[in-house]
Design an enzyme around this catalytic site. Structure first.
Site: not given
Ligand code: SF4
Length: 343
Positions: A34, A40, A117, A135
């Site tokens: 995570e 990325t 998150y 998120d």
């Protein structure tokens, strides 16, 4: 279970991508994936994840590592404070919990760099706790499902969405539900006006789709313009070595290695004069191709010079190009100026 949760979990069971961190329930690996994936795309993130797991197979191994090694492995992902937090959090997990991540949402949230998150993802996927993981992807899906024009950057909206998904998260499969929402956002309910509603398992329940708003949602508040900073970057060479230095401990790219630079855009003659005034014995000055690097709140517009010196000045650490490549985490902002080392 709500019909949305039901449909999404069934869809995810068939369509979820087979990714390395989905083959495990190890909370450490889920946490690591995570944190890396915040930075990325999946394809690139996968390489980083596999390298981290190979080098640091558990929390203890990460905690025991030297910070420079962690930063070196992180190189290219940017936001180095996240790598530092990951490392610091691993050390705290060893100190407080004997090297095992706590099966508790609030305790996870208290670790450095772990936000709502990430805590939700680790708690639900790794420990089966019934907590949401909201998120940007999930906020986008929620705005479209509910035909909601409140800006998703509004904190109240996040709270509302978190509350909504908390209510419909199933007791028995919270991790699968959260992952199904993330997967829908990543592969079907795509950003930038391109949702694939024809392939969506909850199309019949989607108010945004039915009102013809799927492509214009979500609404985002206007971003503040980034500040532009001009810099003159120096690729300082002395013999076979290159001069680098540590950045200050606070602020942008805090504590990382960098190529030295001067504020503003400087011409060759002025640069020679400024360096001579510092006592540097410049043998050769070559202009390099400029580069631009975009951070969250600032853009660097950089010109560059290769500066060959007769003697090593104080204040710089000189290393070989090979050592620079292999052992020092140099932020990607400077990468454009290293190409001459390959020639
Ligand atoms: Fe997103 Fe379209 Fe599915 Fe609605 S129907 S959730 S807009 S993909």
């Amino acid at each position: 279970m709500s019909e949305i949760a039901d449909k999404l979990i069934d869809w995810y069971g068939v369509n979820g991508r087979d990714l390395p961190w989905r083959r495990t329930r190890d909370p450490y690996r889920i946490w690591l994936s995570e944190v890396i994936l915040q930075q990325t795309r999946i394809a690139q993130g996968m390489d980083y994840y596999l390298r981290f797991i190979a080098r640091f197979p558990d929390v203890g191994a990460l905690a025991a590592a030297d910070e420079d090694e962690v930063l070196k492995l992180w190189q290219g992902l940017g936001y180095y404070s996240r790598a530092r937090n990951l490392h610091r959090a691993a050390q705290l997990v060893c100190e407080r919990y004997g090297g095992t991540l706590p099966a508790d949402y609030e305790a996870l949230l208290a670790l450095p760099g772990v936000g709502e998150y990430t805590a939700g993802a680790v708690a639900s996927i790794g420990f089966g706790l019934r907590v949401p993981a909201v998120d940007g992807n999930v906020l986008r899906v929620a705005a479209r499902l509910n035909d909601d024009f409140t800006p998703i950057t509004d904190a109240k909206q996040k709270k509302r969405t978190t509350g909504h998904f908390s209510e419909i998260t199933p007791e028995d499969r919270p991790g699968d539900f959260n992952q199904s929402l993330m997967e829908l956002g990543a592969t079907v309910c795509l950003p930038n006006g391109a949702p694939r509603c024809g392939s969506c398992p909850v199309q019949h329940l989607c108010l945004g789709y039915h009102h013809g708003h799927a492509e214009i949602l979500p609404v985002r508040a206007a971003k503040r313009a980034r500040r532009i900073e001009e810099r003159t970057v120096l690729l300082v060479r002395c013999g076979e070595e290159v001069g680098i230095r540590r950045r200050p401990k606070t602020g942008l790219l805090a504590g990382l290695w960098e190529l030295p630079s001067l504020e503003g855009k400087t011409g060759a003659n002025e640069l020679r004069a400024r360096l001579s005034a510092r006592g540097w014995q410049v043998e050769k000055l070559l202009s390099l191709r400029g580069a631009k690097h975009v951070f969250t709140h600032v853009e660097w517009h950089m010109s560059g010079f290769e500066v060959t010196l007769a003697e090593k000045p104080a204040g710089l650490t000189f290393v070989t190009p090979q050592a620079l490549r292999e052992s020092y985490a140099l932020p990607s902002a400077f990468r454009a100026f290293l190409s001459v080392l390959e020639e």
